[in-house]
Scaffold this motif. Structure first.
Motif, PDB file in Angstrom:
ATOM      1  N   ALA A  39       0.736  -1.245  -0.009  1.00  0.00           N
ATOM      2  CA  ALA A  39       0.089   0.042   0.064  1.00  0.00           C
ATOM      3  C   ALA A  39       0.939   1.272  -0.023  1.00  0.00           C
ATOM      4  O   ALA A  39       0.569   2.281  -0.549  1.00  0.00           O
ATOM      5  CB  ALA A  39      -0.872   0.133   1.184  1.00  0.00           C
ATOM      6  N   TRP A  40       2.129   1.104   0.556  1.00  0.00           N
ATOM      7  CA  TRP A  40       2.948   2.500   0.451  1.00  0.00           C
ATOM      8  C   TRP A  40       4.155   2.201  -0.421  1.00  0.00           C
ATOM      9  O   TRP A  40       5.247   2.765  -0.226  1.00  0.00           O
ATOM     10  CB  TRP A  40       3.543   2.464   2.077  1.00  0.00           C
ATOM     11  N   LEU A  41       4.020   1.168  -1.320  1.00  0.00           N
ATOM     12  CA  LEU A  41       4.740   1.229  -2.464  1.00  0.00           C
ATOM     13  C   LEU A  41       6.041   0.600  -2.127  1.00  0.00           C
ATOM     14  O   LEU A  41       7.089   0.884  -2.606  1.00  0.00           O
ATOM     15  CB  LEU A  41       4.831   2.606  -3.441  1.00  0.00           C
ATOM     16  N   ARG A  42       6.150  -0.451  -1.245  1.00  0.00           N
ATOM     17  CA  ARG A  42       7.432  -1.001  -0.760  1.00  0.00           C
ATOM     18  C   ARG A  42       7.208  -2.417  -1.034  1.00  0.00           C
ATOM     19  O   ARG A  42       6.236  -2.998  -1.302  1.00  0.00           O
ATOM     20  CB  ARG A  42       7.559  -0.768   0.683  1.00  0.00           C
ATOM     21  N   ALA A  43       8.487  -3.343  -0.642  1.00  0.00           N
ATOM     22  CA  ALA A  43       8.453  -4.657  -1.069  1.00  0.00           C
ATOM     23  C   ALA A  43       7.777  -5.092   0.029  1.00  0.00           C
ATOM     24  O   ALA A  43       7.807  -4.770   1.284  1.00  0.00           O
ATOM     25  CB  ALA A  43       9.954  -5.082  -1.042  1.00  0.00           C
ATOM     26  N   MET A  70      -7.285  -0.652  -1.452  1.00  0.00           N
ATOM     27  CA  MET A  70      -8.484  -0.808  -0.263  1.00  0.00           C
ATOM     28  C   MET A  70      -7.506  -0.428   1.002  1.00  0.00           C
ATOM     29  O   MET A  70      -8.151   0.345   1.880  1.00  0.00           O
ATOM     30  CB  MET A  70      -9.097  -2.042  -0.419  1.00  0.00           C
ATOM     31  N   TYR A  71      -6.539  -1.122   1.322  1.00  0.00           N
ATOM     32  CA  TYR A  71      -5.767  -0.989   2.638  1.00  0.00           C
ATOM     33  C   TYR A  71      -5.741   0.115   2.832  1.00  0.00           C
ATOM     34  O   TYR A  71      -5.240   0.721   3.900  1.00  0.00           O
ATOM     35  CB  TYR A  71      -4.624  -2.127   2.562  1.00  0.00           C
ATOM     36  N   ARG A  72      -5.087   1.048   1.810  1.00  0.00           N
ATOM     37  CA  ARG A  72      -4.522   2.285   1.984  1.00  0.00           C
ATOM     38  C   ARG A  72      -5.599   3.458   2.517  1.00  0.00           C
ATOM     39  O   ARG A  72      -5.689   4.133   3.086  1.00  0.00           O
ATOM     40  CB  ARG A  72      -3.893   2.960   0.602  1.00  0.00           C
ATOM     41  N   LEU A  73      -6.921   3.058   2.027  1.00  0.00           N
ATOM     42  CA  LEU A  73      -7.882   3.652   2.392  1.00  0.00           C
ATOM     43  C   LEU A  73      -8.492   3.274   3.929  1.00  0.00           C
ATOM     44  O   LEU A  73      -8.693   4.123   4.953  1.00  0.00           O
ATOM     45  CB  LEU A  73      -9.361   3.462   1.440  1.00  0.00           C
ATOM     46  N   PHE A  74      -8.394   2.189   4.385  1.00  0.00           N
ATOM     47  CA  PHE A  74      -8.950   1.564   5.596  1.00  0.00           C
ATOM     48  C   PHE A  74      -7.738   0.528   6.014  1.00  0.00           C
ATOM     49  O   PHE A  74      -7.623  -0.872   5.824  1.00  0.00           O
ATOM     50  CB  PHE A  74     -10.044   0.591   5.143  1.00  0.00           C
ATOM     51  N   PRO A  75      -6.569   1.019   6.600  1.00  0.00           N
ATOM     52  CA  PRO A  75      -5.457   0.280   7.248  1.00  0.00           C
ATOM     53  C   PRO A  75      -5.728  -0.264   8.292  1.00  0.00           C
ATOM     54  O   PRO A  75      -5.426   0.017   9.528  1.00  0.00           O
ATOM     55  CB  PRO A  75      -4.475   1.299   7.358  1.00  0.00           C
ATOM     56  N   SER A  76      -6.207  -1.701   8.114  1.00  0.00           N
ATOM     57  CA  SER A  76      -6.595  -2.577   9.137  1.00  0.00           C
ATOM     58  C   SER A  76      -6.709  -3.867   8.886  1.00  0.00           C
ATOM     59  O   SER A  76      -6.675  -4.167   7.773  1.00  0.00           O
ATOM     60  CB  SER A  76      -7.879  -2.179   9.810  1.00  0.00           C
ATOM     61  N   PRO A  77      -6.366  -4.729   9.929  1.00  0.00           N
ATOM     62  CA  PRO A  77      -6.459  -6.344   9.493  1.00  0.00           C
ATOM     63  C   PRO A  77      -7.734  -6.581   9.141  1.00  0.00           C
ATOM     64  O   PRO A  77      -8.033  -7.669   8.306  1.00  0.00           O
ATOM     65  CB  PRO A  77      -6.221  -7.122  10.622  1.00  0.00           C
ATOM     66  N   ILE A  78      -8.858  -5.756   9.682  1.00  0.00           N
ATOM     67  CA  ILE A  78     -10.337  -6.244   9.215  1.00  0.00           C
ATOM     68  C   ILE A  78     -10.403  -6.131   7.657  1.00  0.00           C
ATOM     69  O   ILE A  78     -11.422  -6.718   7.076  1.00  0.00           O
ATOM     70  CB  ILE A  78     -10.986  -5.286  10.054  1.00  0.00           C
ATOM     71  N   THR A  79      -9.670  -5.046   7.033  1.00  0.00           N
ATOM     72  CA  THR A  79      -9.735  -4.858   5.493  1.00  0.00           C
ATOM     73  C   THR A  79      -9.481  -6.427   4.945  1.00  0.00           C
ATOM     74  O   THR A  79     -10.255  -6.465   3.876  1.00  0.00           O
ATOM     75  CB  THR A  79      -8.785  -3.882   5.062  1.00  0.00           C
TER      76      THR A  79
END
Length: 443
Positions: A39-43, A70-79
């Motif tokens: 989500a943050w464009l990393r490996a 989707m994770y970038r918008l909602f950063p949670s394991p629930i995503t």
């Protein structure tokens, strides 16, 4: 409508388990760390697996990158859990559609419901998150297309399976064989050749290149072949029990369909493995078998109806009834049953744990117990306690349970817990068996 109901059930199950601390670092936390990195464009580095560990060197699942927006918008394991619920539930659409087409509205819906409530899907929904949730709908749509002789659509749906996990291209190769056996020899040969090439490339080149040890770690599961192949594949008896449960919802009608060849790769690697967890019916390992056996069930029913048209109606009613009976019989022992009671009960330990974890600031470096790790992976850098010391990591915070859990090693965990004061850690919070330590300045 069925898919929507299944989604609600799967999502409620997953989220309630997370709220009750029944999700784990292995595997929800690991996958969240990978998706968070994407989500943050990393490996896809997963500190829970080890410092600097690239998760593509463990299993090959680049399809996880599709969860990054989707994770970038909602950063949670629930995503991740909600995404898994959506993927599993939408796989019921092609299975139910095919069942209604063959058996009629009511029997077809019953078979579709049997699929959605099958033990393989429920166990997957009830155990953290796994990349295999992508394979379930892709397989379901592909196999439906095969039965309806929509050859190119079947290939299009199957192609992304190569991005789900390193073993899935072998299933794609079986789809190629199916195509060849049904007169599409050139297309089938191309699909099979490409799929096998991908398997070799991934296992022999890509994963070793990204793995810290320079090899594909899970090849060790194939070691130790001291008995003949037949004995190894069929013993101990738990393997036959698993096979019986795979076939049970179909009343063995699935065996009438060549679609069942798609189950062979998954069954073969699991039963050949020397890891007993692979032989059983729990966890997520059987999820990909469910679309195979249910599509084969419907196809087998269609073949029987065409050969015995005068028995079409009673055979259809018997098949749907058998499926419903198996589903109802197994239901009380499956994860969704929790939604009838335990999922909604207050959990004092979980409430206390979340209160303790709130003391850890965002962005901190933490070593956490396996069952606490996924509560932190969305906002901190998490290593696994008690292994972090052997890995050369000195986190500022350590959070664990006073009573060591079974994973990964309760004896090691108890020993480390006793050593923490000597290592420079001070107990700063204790609540309902949850311990929070902080490293003393200068230690």
């Amino acid at each position: 409508m069925l898919a929507a109901l299944l989604f609600a059930g799967y999502a409620a199950l997953s989220v309630s388990r997370h709220r009750r601390l029944q999700t784990s670092g292995y595997d929800l936390g690991i996958f969240e760390q990978a998706v968070r990195a994407y989500a943050w464009l990393r490996a896809p580095i997963s500190p829970l697996k080890g410092p600097g560990f690239n998760l593509l060197g463990d299993h090959f699942h680049p399809i996880l990158v599709t969860l990054a927006p989707m994770y970038r918008l909602f950063p949670s394991p629930i995503t991740l859990q909600v995404a898994q619920a959506a993927l599993l539930s939408c796989s019921a659409i092609p299975v139910t559609r095919l069942a209604i087409r063959v058996a009629g509205t009511v029997p077809g819906f019953v078979i579709g419901a049997g699929y959605g409530l099958s033990w393989g899907l429920q166990n997957a929904a009830g155990f953290d998150f796994h990349e295999i949730c992508f394979a379930v709908p892709l397989l379901a749509f592909s196999l439906e297309s095969l039965v309806r002789e929509r050859w190119r659509a079947a290939v299009v749906w199957a192609a992304p399976l190569a991005l789900v996990k390193e073993d899935m291209p072998i299933t794609v190769a079986m789809i190629g064989i199916y195509l060849a056996l049904h007169g599409r020899r050139r297309l089938g040969a191309a699909v099979t050749a490409a799929a096998l090439a991908v398997v070799l490339l991934v296992i022999m080149v890509i994963i070793p290149a990204l793995n810290p040890g320079g090899h594909f770690s899970y090849l060790s599961y194939a070691a130790g072949a001291s008995q003949d192949p037949v004995t190894r594949l069929l013993t101990p008896s738990v393997k036959l029990h698993t096979l019986l449960l795979v076939l049970a919802p179909s009343a063995l009608l699935a065996l009438r369909s060549p679609i069942m060849i798609m189950a062979l790769p998954t069954l073969a690697w699991r039963f050949w493995s020397n890891n007993p967890d692979h032989w059983r019916t729990n966890n997520h390992y059987s999820a990909v078998l469910m679309p195979v056996v249910f599509v084969a069930f419907v196809d087998g029913l269609a073949r029987l109806r065409s050969r015995r048209p005068h028995l079409a109606r009673p055979v259809t009613v018997a098949a749907a009834t058998s499926c419903a009976m198996v589903t109802a019989t197994l239901a009380p022992g499956l994860p969704l049953w929790d939604l009838t009671s335990v999922a909604w009960r207050p959990d004092p330990t979980a409430t206390a744990a979340r209160d303790v974890l709130r003391q850890i600031p965002d962005g901190a470096v933490v070593a956490a117990d396996n069952w606490l790790a996924p509560q932190l992976t969305n906002r901190t850098t998490v290593y696994l306690f008690p292994q972090e010391r052997a890995q050369g990591v000195r986190p500022e915070w350590i959070v664990t349970f006073a009573q060591p859990k079974a994973f990964p090693d309760p004896n090691l965990q108890a020993a480390r817990l006793a050593d923490l004061p000597a290592e420079g850690y001070t107990l700063v919070r204790q609540d309902d068996g949850v311990l929070l330590f902080r490293r003393t300045a200068g230690s």
